[in-house]
Design a protein around this motif. Structure first.
Motif, PDB file in Angstrom:
ATOM      1  N   SER A 136       0.851  -1.201   0.000  1.00 18.43           N
ATOM      2  CA  SER A 136       0.000   0.000   0.000  1.00 18.43           C
ATOM      3  C   SER A 136       0.884   1.247   0.000  1.00 18.43           C
ATOM      4  N   LYS A 137       1.291   1.629  -1.191  1.00 19.83           N
ATOM      5  CA  LYS A 137       2.279   2.696  -1.355  1.00 19.83           C
ATOM      6  C   LYS A 137       1.674   4.079  -1.142  1.00 19.83           C
ATOM      7  N   LEU A 138       2.489   4.970  -0.582  1.00 22.57           N
ATOM      8  CA  LEU A 138       2.092   6.358  -0.380  1.00 22.57           C
ATOM      9  C   LEU A 138       2.418   7.180  -1.614  1.00 22.57           C
ATOM     10  N   ASP A 139       1.531   8.120  -1.965  1.00 25.38           N
ATOM     11  CA  ASP A 139       1.830   9.051  -3.047  1.00 25.38           C
ATOM     12  C   ASP A 139       2.920  10.037  -2.631  1.00 25.38           C
ATOM     13  N   ASN A 140       2.898  10.418  -1.338  1.00 29.57           N
ATOM     14  CA  ASN A 140       3.869  11.373  -0.810  1.00 29.57           C
ATOM     15  C   ASN A 140       4.360  10.870   0.546  1.00 29.57           C
ATOM     16  N   ALA A 141       5.517  10.229   0.532  1.00 30.45           N
ATOM     17  CA  ALA A 141       6.034   9.619   1.765  1.00 30.45           C
ATOM     18  C   ALA A 141       6.390  10.654   2.822  1.00 30.45           C
ATOM     19  N   ALA A 142       6.547  11.904   2.431  1.00 34.52           N
ATOM     20  CA  ALA A 142       6.938  12.950   3.384  1.00 34.52           C
ATOM     21  C   ALA A 142       5.740  13.562   4.108  1.00 34.52           C
ATOM     22  N   LYS A 143       4.531  13.214   3.688  1.00 34.22           N
ATOM     23  CA  LYS A 143       3.348  13.802   4.310  1.00 34.22           C
ATOM     24  C   LYS A 143       3.256  13.372   5.763  1.00 34.22           C
ATOM     25  N   GLU A 144       2.795  14.277   6.630  1.00 30.00           N
ATOM     26  CA  GLU A 144       2.718  14.005   8.063  1.00 30.00           C
ATOM     27  C   GLU A 144       1.805  12.822   8.342  1.00 30.00           C
ATOM     28  N   TYR A 145       2.251  11.961   9.240  1.00 29.35           N
ATOM     29  CA  TYR A 145       1.489  10.768   9.616  1.00 29.35           C
ATOM     30  C   TYR A 145       0.236  11.159  10.393  1.00 29.35           C
ATOM     31  N   SER A 146      -0.863  10.461  10.142  1.00 34.80           N
ATOM     32  CA  SER A 146      -2.118  10.743  10.838  1.00 34.80           C
ATOM     33  C   SER A 146      -2.885   9.464  11.088  1.00 34.80           C
ATOM     34  N   LEU A 147      -3.186   9.170  12.358  1.00 29.28           N
ATOM     35  CA  LEU A 147      -4.022   8.018  12.683  1.00 29.28           C
ATOM     36  C   LEU A 147      -5.424   8.191  12.111  1.00 29.28           C
ATOM     37  N   GLU A 148      -5.898   9.428  12.070  1.00 26.81           N
ATOM     38  CA  GLU A 148      -7.235   9.687  11.534  1.00 26.81           C
ATOM     39  C   GLU A 148      -7.298   9.327  10.051  1.00 26.81           C
TER      40      GLU A 148
END
Length: 277
Positions: free
Chosen positions: A64-76
């Motif tokens: 499940s790849k991220l489009d932007n790995a630098a984006k801030e992590y969010s549990l929501e």
């Protein structure tokens, strides 16, 4: 053996890889930071006799790849992913099981989308803000030390130390020696967990008032679980504290924090019973 289908779902910022097994009411399994959907392969096969079992790699893990790995992590954001995945798969309230970080994400789903849940089982959610006194100090020390050790010595020593402190077998549930691709995926998952997810979990505060309000106004059930061999560890203590806050008795499951990996048949049966009680 049950039939298995794998697919992907595009969500904002990522593509989720998920697998569906069996037939019956939908049961979604949310993994923690110890791997990906594969950690549930054992219990999924047992449960697929009674349920449509859905496992998936959470965003940032494995397939499940991220489009932007630098984006801030969010549990929501992770709970929003589940909302979209369940919307894709069923129009009925689903059974949901989450362990560790997956349990926290399941609780976030309950806060925001209670109508999508028939029964939520939260297994050892590491919500250290629910602890007090020495228990909280000890738990926070373990969490913080995971990040400190990773920065000083590297990801693998940090994970080994963390697992030892929780009394865990450090196997990720796979059999045999991992190939190069599996090893690269495992190391990437460790890095994502330690550097992105673990700090967010340590800072996270569950909105208990919202949870209680929606729970009282909805038909969903909430079950708080803890491993029989986890007694005395901080995830088990967090589970006890949450159960107390919700006026529930903790439900014991086989094994420790990773009981579903190492005692999959017994764990699957206990999970089925807990869902039907």
């Amino acid at each position: 053996m049950s039939s298995t289908e794998t697919a992907t779902l595009s969500v904002p910022g990522a593509n989720l890889s998920y697998t569906v097994r069996g037939s019956g009411p939908v049961l979604l399994l949310i993994h923690g930071g110890n791997g990906d959907a594969n950690v549930y392969a054992g219990i999924a096969e047992h449960l697929a006799e009674r349920y449509t079992v859905v496992t998936y790699d959470r965003r940032g893990y494995s397939r499940s790849k991220l489009d932007n790995a630098a984006k801030e992590y969010s549990l929501e954001t992770h709970s929003e992913d589940i909302h979209r995945l369940l919307t894709e798969l069923t129009c009925e309230p689903a059974y949901v099981f989450g362990s560790s970080a997956g349990a926290i994400i399941g609780l976030e789903l309950a806060c925001h989308y209670p109508g999508q849940i028939h029964t939520l089982i939260a297994h050892e959610p590491p919500l250290t803000h629910l602890l007090s006194g020495d228990e909280q100090v000890h738990a926070r020390h373990i969490q913080e030390n995971l990040e400190i050790t990773a920065q000083r010595e590297g990801i693998v020593p940090a994970i080994r130390q963390f697992a030892t402190l929780l009394g865990l077998d450090q196997s990720n549930g796979s059999s045999g020696r991992p190939n190069v691709e599996q090893l690269e995926r495992l190391l990437a998952n460790m890095n994502y967990f330690v550097m992105r997810e673990a700090p967010a979990i340590r800072r996270h505060t569950l909105d208990l008032e919202t949870l209680k309000t929606v729970w009282n106004g909805a038909s969903m059930r909430i079950v708080i679980g803890g491993g029989r061999a986890s007694y005395g560890t901080f995830p088990y203590q967090c589970a006890v504290a949450l159960a107390r806050q919700l006026g529930l008795e903790i439900v014991e499951f086989p094994g420790n924090h990773l009981g579903y990996v190492h005692q999959s048949q017994e764990f699957a049966m206990r999970l089925h019973i807990a869902l039907q009680d």
